[in-house]
Design an enzyme around this catalytic site. Structure first.
Site, PDB file in Angstrom:
ATOM      1  N   PRO A 297       4.052   6.289  -9.082  1.00 49.31           N
ATOM      2  CA  PRO A 297       4.804   5.223  -8.403  1.00 49.31           C
ATOM      3  C   PRO A 297       3.867   4.188  -7.789  1.00 49.31           C
ATOM      4  CG  PRO A 297       5.666   7.390  -7.804  1.00 49.31           C
ATOM      5  CD  PRO A 297       4.406   7.635  -8.567  1.00 49.31           C
TER       6      PRO A 297
ATOM      7  N   GLU B 129     -12.443  16.982  15.474  1.00 47.92           N
ATOM      8  CA  GLU B 129     -12.797  15.934  14.516  1.00 47.92           C
ATOM      9  C   GLU B 129     -14.311  15.820  14.348  1.00 47.92           C
ATOM     10  OE1 GLU B 129     -10.602  14.648  12.702  1.00 47.92           O
ATOM     11  OE2 GLU B 129      -8.885  15.428  13.800  1.00 47.92           O
TER      12      GLU B 129
ATOM     13  N   THR C 142       2.227   1.702  -9.361  1.00 49.88           N
ATOM     14  CA  THR C 142       1.118   1.212 -10.183  1.00 49.88           C
ATOM     15  C   THR C 142       1.459  -0.063 -10.945  1.00 49.88           C
ATOM     16  OG1 THR C 142       1.808   2.800 -11.886  1.00 49.88           O
ATOM     17  CG2 THR C 142       0.002   3.444 -10.446  1.00 49.88           C
TER      18      THR C 142
END
Length: 645
Positions: A197, A418, A199
């Site tokens: 989807p 993180e 593209t």
């Protein structure tokens, strides 16, 4: 065409007016004159009780001196004859109206009939419109874009050069088909556009119509199928009839998998309406003459579930694959979508393309739109690099959640989590470079670490997978090492690491113990969308060995992450402190945080020593010690580019 509410309002107004007129006819607002005899009227005139007389069509309309209206019939007598009978007109205002047809009374009498006729007309017209809608239920709902309508061209499509080259043959055929027919060549009747989807499948189909300058019929596969059997087939026939009347033209069917799925698939057998619609599409495509200039383009992101009869030569002869763009394609797409948007001079689209690995054309268009919205919100006249990089984070993780209040303890845990991801990724030679660390809450996350590959990659090695798993597990390992406790923040990391390790064993054959073999026959249920059914083709003993191998891969990666974090614990604390203070680290500042000397930083940040004691006091001889220098982190070398198979 008038809106439905306006038509219904007119009907109600007509009904109201007709009712009012009828009420006025049967119940007049003014009282009717009192009828009296002729003798009584003559007597009243002789007594001087009449002030006005109107002679009208054989009647005397009498107004008395007390303003009472009366009337009497004179029976064909003239005014002279009435005077001879004794009617006294002295001092009386009398008028004689010319006899004629009373059009006013006639119109007043016919107005209700006219209004009722108009009402019946509207009712029959509405019924006929409903009947037309019922009769047009099987008409095609395709939208026709005439050749004169301004549309997109190949210049508006970027990043899919091979697909554009394939489709340029269609344009050449529609413009000059004699060139192909003179050599006996036959242009493909149908071309199937396949890709994830976003593209640009629909955009490319419109570009073909724009380049060829021909009518373009656009319809979705779901618009064929209805609850009544036979309606979809009727719509297909009508669509192709319209196409033949507008040749040369292009028919574009978007999401064809909605109607082109395998026939006979389903829990209770096939779907009659969908299968009849598909059968009609097959017949219409196969029934085209070779000289008919009607070309069918279809788009889908599920080519594996299409019926084989739809994909055979003579129907959809050619498949055009549209994949996510590489770095050059992303740069070209950004240039296309940046037209008309004022960009600052320091904006570098190539740098932006490197930061958007895996983005589709729709993602890149959304990225530039989000950047324009941010720039407008901040009152800027041009889009800067800050807005573009911020929009990348918005597309990936969502907008900032500034309203979320995080305690100091949770902020510290998130920072170490993180920082653990980033430090392990930095130290592993096969991991992607770290581009940004942030503890700003976005979407459902409290923070994120973004890694960017050095180049576009189409093959993955076992060492790269191991580095990815170790990086994913590094967040929880950092929490455990610093706080001697683990939190729920690593739940998604653990899920992704487990899924990746299982794929290494069962799909990619990367287990040293089990060897190059895939386990489990995975089949997608066509009638359940993307539901995957796995048929077990291995024994219980092998299943236990698979679990052991998955556990071994995860445990090895976890131990590797803990080892790195233990060795560079001070660097981990340094990164976490910077994150707590700044919340976001990226670019050169992030590279400096990885490589700067911790001892130099502490010396620079040390407070000013107190003044020396007086001379009379004995001074202690200082002990000279060699300062400890933290180990330097050598930037990793770029991994070699994968070789094609």
């Amino acid at each position: 065409m008038k809106p439905s509410w306006l038509r219904s309002s007119l009907i109600y107004i007509i009904i109201l007016v007709a009712v009012v007129i009828l009420l006025y006819q049967f119940f007049p607002m003014t009282p009717k004159p009192t009828e009296i005899g002729l003798d009584e009227a003559i007597a009243m005139s002789q007594n001087g009780q009449i002030s006005k007389i109107i002679v009208d069509n054989g009647e005397l309309l009498i107004t008395t001196t007390t303003d009472i209206e009366m009337k009497t019939t004179i029976g064909g007598l003239t005014l002279v004859e009435l005077q001879e009978l004794g009617l006294n007109l002295e001092g009386v205002d009398y008028q004689v109206q010319a006899s004629g047809f009373d059009w006013g009374s006639l119109m007043i009498g016919f107005i209700p009939l006219i209004l009722f006729g108009a009402l019946l007309f509207f009712l029959f017209r509405s019924a006929r419109g409903a009947n037309n809608q019922a009769m047009s239920f099987g008409r095609s709902r395709a939208r026709l874009f005439p050749a004169s309508t301004p549309t997109v061209t190949f210049d508006d499509v970027a990043g899919v050069e091979e697909a554009k080259q394939e489709l340029s043959e269609v344009v050449d055929f529609l413009k000059s088909r004699e060139k192909f027919q003179s050599l006996g060549a036959r242009i493909p009747k149908g071309m199937l556009l396949i890709g994830p989807p976003g593209t640009g499948k629909t955009l490319l189909a419109r570009a073909v119509a724009g380049e060829a300058g021909v009518p373009f019929f656009s319809i979705s596969g779901s618009e064929f199928v209805e609850m009544f059997v036979g309606v979809g087939a009727s719509r297909v026939r009508d669509l192709f009839d319209q196409a033949r009347r507008n040749t040369p033209c292009i028919i574009f069917i978007d999401e064809i998998d909605a109607v082109g799925r395998h026939r006979g698939a389903g829990l209770g057998g096939g779907h009659d309406e969908r299968e009849q619609t598909l059968n009609q599409i097959l017949v219409e495509m196969d029934g085209f003459d070779t000289n008919t200039s009607v070309i069918i383009l279809a788009a889908t992101n599920r080519p594996d579930i299409l019926d084989p009869a739809l994909l055979r030569p003579g129907r959809f002869d050619r498949r055009v694959v549209l994949d996510r763009p590489d770095i050059h394609g992303r740069t070209a797409i950004l240039k296309v979508h940046s037209k008309g948007k004022p960009l600052a001079k320091k904006v570098n689209l190539e740098v932006l393309a490197k930061q958007t690995v895996g983005f589709s054309g729709a993602d890149l268009a959304n990225l530039l739109n989000e950047a324009a919205i941010l720039a407008a919100r901040r009152g800027k006249k041009a889009i800067d690099m800050d807005e573009l990089e911020e929009s990348i984070d918005r597309v990936i993780a969502g907008p900032e959640r500034k309203s979320r209040r995080i305690s100091v303890k949770e902020k510290e845990i998130t920072a170490y989590h993180e920082a653990g991801h980033a430090l392990v990724a930095k130290m592993l030679p096969n991991a992607d470079p770290v581009h940004k660390i942030s503890i700003v809450a976005r979407g459902m996350t409290l923070g994120h670490t973004r890694q960017l590959p050095i180049e576009d990659r189409y093959l993955m090695t076992r060492s790269q997978f191991n580095a990815m798993i170790a990086t994913l597990l590094a967040g929880q390992a950092a929490e455990e090492q610093i706080f001697n406790e683990i939190s729920t923040g690593a739940s998604d990391d653990i899920r992704r690491a487990t899924e990746l390790a299982r794929k290494m064993v069962t799909d990619f054959g990367m287990s040293e113990k089990l060897g190059p073999r895939s386990f489990g026959d995975k089949q997608e249920m066509v009638f359940l969308g993307r539901e995957i059914s796995e048929q077990r083709d291995y024994s219980e003993k092998v299943a236990q060995e698979i679990d052991e191998e998955v556990q071994a891969i995860i445990q090895t990666a976890h131990d590797q992450a803990k080892k790195i974090l233990t060795k560079y614990k001070k660097r981990l604390a340094h990164l976490a402190e910077k994150l707590i203070a700044q919340e976001t680290i990226e670019g050169d500042e992030l590279e400096t945080a990885f490589t700067e000397s911790l001892s130099t930083r502490k010396k620079a940040e040390a407070p000013t020593p107190p003044p020396a004691p007086p001379a009379e006091e004995p001074k202690a001889k200082p002990v000279l010690r060699k300062p400890k220098v933290a180990p330097q982190i050598v930037p990793k070398q770029a991994p070699p580019s994968p070789q094609p198979l």
